[in-house]
Design a protein around this motif. Sequence first.
Motif, short mmCIF file in Angstrom:
data_model
loop_
_atom_site.label_atom_id
_atom_site.label_comp_id
_atom_site.label_asym_id
_atom_site.label_seq_id
_atom_site.Cartn_x
_atom_site.Cartn_y
_atom_site.Cartn_z
N ASP A 47 0.77 -1.24 0.04
CA ASP A 47 -0.02 -0.15 -0.12
C ASP A 47 1.06 1.35 -0.05
O ASP A 47 0.47 2.38 -0.24
N LEU A 48 2.05 1.21 0.33
CA LEU A 48 2.85 2.20 0.69
C LEU A 48 3.99 2.35 -0.78
O LEU A 48 4.46 3.35 -0.91
N CYS A 49 3.84 1.34 -1.69
CA CYS A 49 4.54 1.69 -3.02
C CYS A 49 3.99 2.81 -3.92
O CYS A 49 2.66 3.34 -3.88
N MET A 50 4.93 3.38 -4.55
CA MET A 50 4.75 4.35 -5.74
C MET A 50 4.26 3.95 -6.81
O MET A 50 5.16 2.86 -7.38
N SER A 51 3.33 4.08 -7.55
CA SER A 51 2.80 3.83 -8.92
C SER A 51 3.12 4.93 -9.70
O SER A 51 2.30 6.06 -9.77
N LEU A 52 3.69 4.61 -10.88
CA LEU A 52 4.12 5.52 -11.74
C LEU A 52 3.54 5.20 -13.22
O LEU A 52 3.88 3.91 -13.60
N THR A 53 2.86 6.07 -13.96
CA THR A 53 2.79 5.65 -15.46
C THR A 53 3.79 6.31 -16.27
O THR A 53 3.95 7.55 -16.21
N VAL A 54 4.36 5.23 -17.15
CA VAL A 54 5.37 5.93 -17.97
C VAL A 54 5.14 5.86 -19.48
O VAL A 54 4.52 4.77 -19.97
N TRP A 55 5.06 6.96 -20.23
CA TRP A 55 4.42 7.08 -21.61
C TRP A 55 6.04 7.32 -22.14
O TRP A 55 6.92 8.14 -21.95
N VAL A 100 7.50 1.45 -7.54
CA VAL A 100 8.51 1.76 -6.74
C VAL A 100 8.49 1.38 -5.46
O VAL A 100 7.55 1.99 -4.58
N GLU A 101 9.13 0.53 -4.77
CA GLU A 101 9.06 0.03 -3.35
C GLU A 101 9.28 1.28 -2.37
O GLU A 101 10.35 2.18 -2.78
N THR A 102 8.96 1.26 -1.47
CA THR A 102 9.15 2.48 -0.35
C THR A 102 10.75 2.33 0.14
O THR A 102 10.99 1.28 0.42
#
Length: 216
Positions: free
Chosen positions: A28-36, A195-197
């Motif tokens: 739940d603490l991970c960062m989710s990024l969308t890469v274009w 990305v993991e915390t």
Amino acid sequence: MSFLMKSSSRSVHEERRWSAELPTTQSDLCMSLTVWRKSLVMSCNGFTVINSDGNVVYRVETYIGQRPKELVLMDGVGKSILTMRRNKNLRFLDTWFIYGGEIGAHCISTKRSEEQPIFYVKKCINILHNNPNVLAYVYRGRSADEKYVYMIEGSYSHRSCKVVNEAKKVVAEIKRKDAIIGGVSFGVEVFMLIVETGFDPGLAMALVLLLDQMFS
């Protein structure tokens, strides 16, 4: 671009739980990024990275074809964070140095020295290695003389990769974004970077850039 950012933001929220290997309290603490895999600047190659709020957090703009000697990772407003340079020694194909200044402050010194890279990234030649899933090794400093600190495994062409540390713990992951919104499929040009915390998202994105150079 507006369509992508809005749809990406909705879809990112749905992909928070990224790895079954992590307890729910951690994932739940991970960062989710969308890469274009596209620059916002016309006639440029590059990348645009969007967070879960739909804001641009990283940018890459390259004017020199597909095989540049240097890549610069910038934040959303265009400030340099990390610089990656190819190793000039032709014996070491597809090896890169990563330079940085005050990484936590999202800046890079204009007086950086080629003698002081923070990481060295080496593409794995599978025919010389007993694990065909390994894509690259990441070392601290300037060379691969010591044991790696991170290993990247999987398939970049399928957008399915994991970055693991020496303890084999996943610290970052590249995943397909398979959703189809409004009849438009994302394909491999738009994907997720999880990305993991505790792991620097700027470094994670830098590794994505180098995988793209090595395997595209």
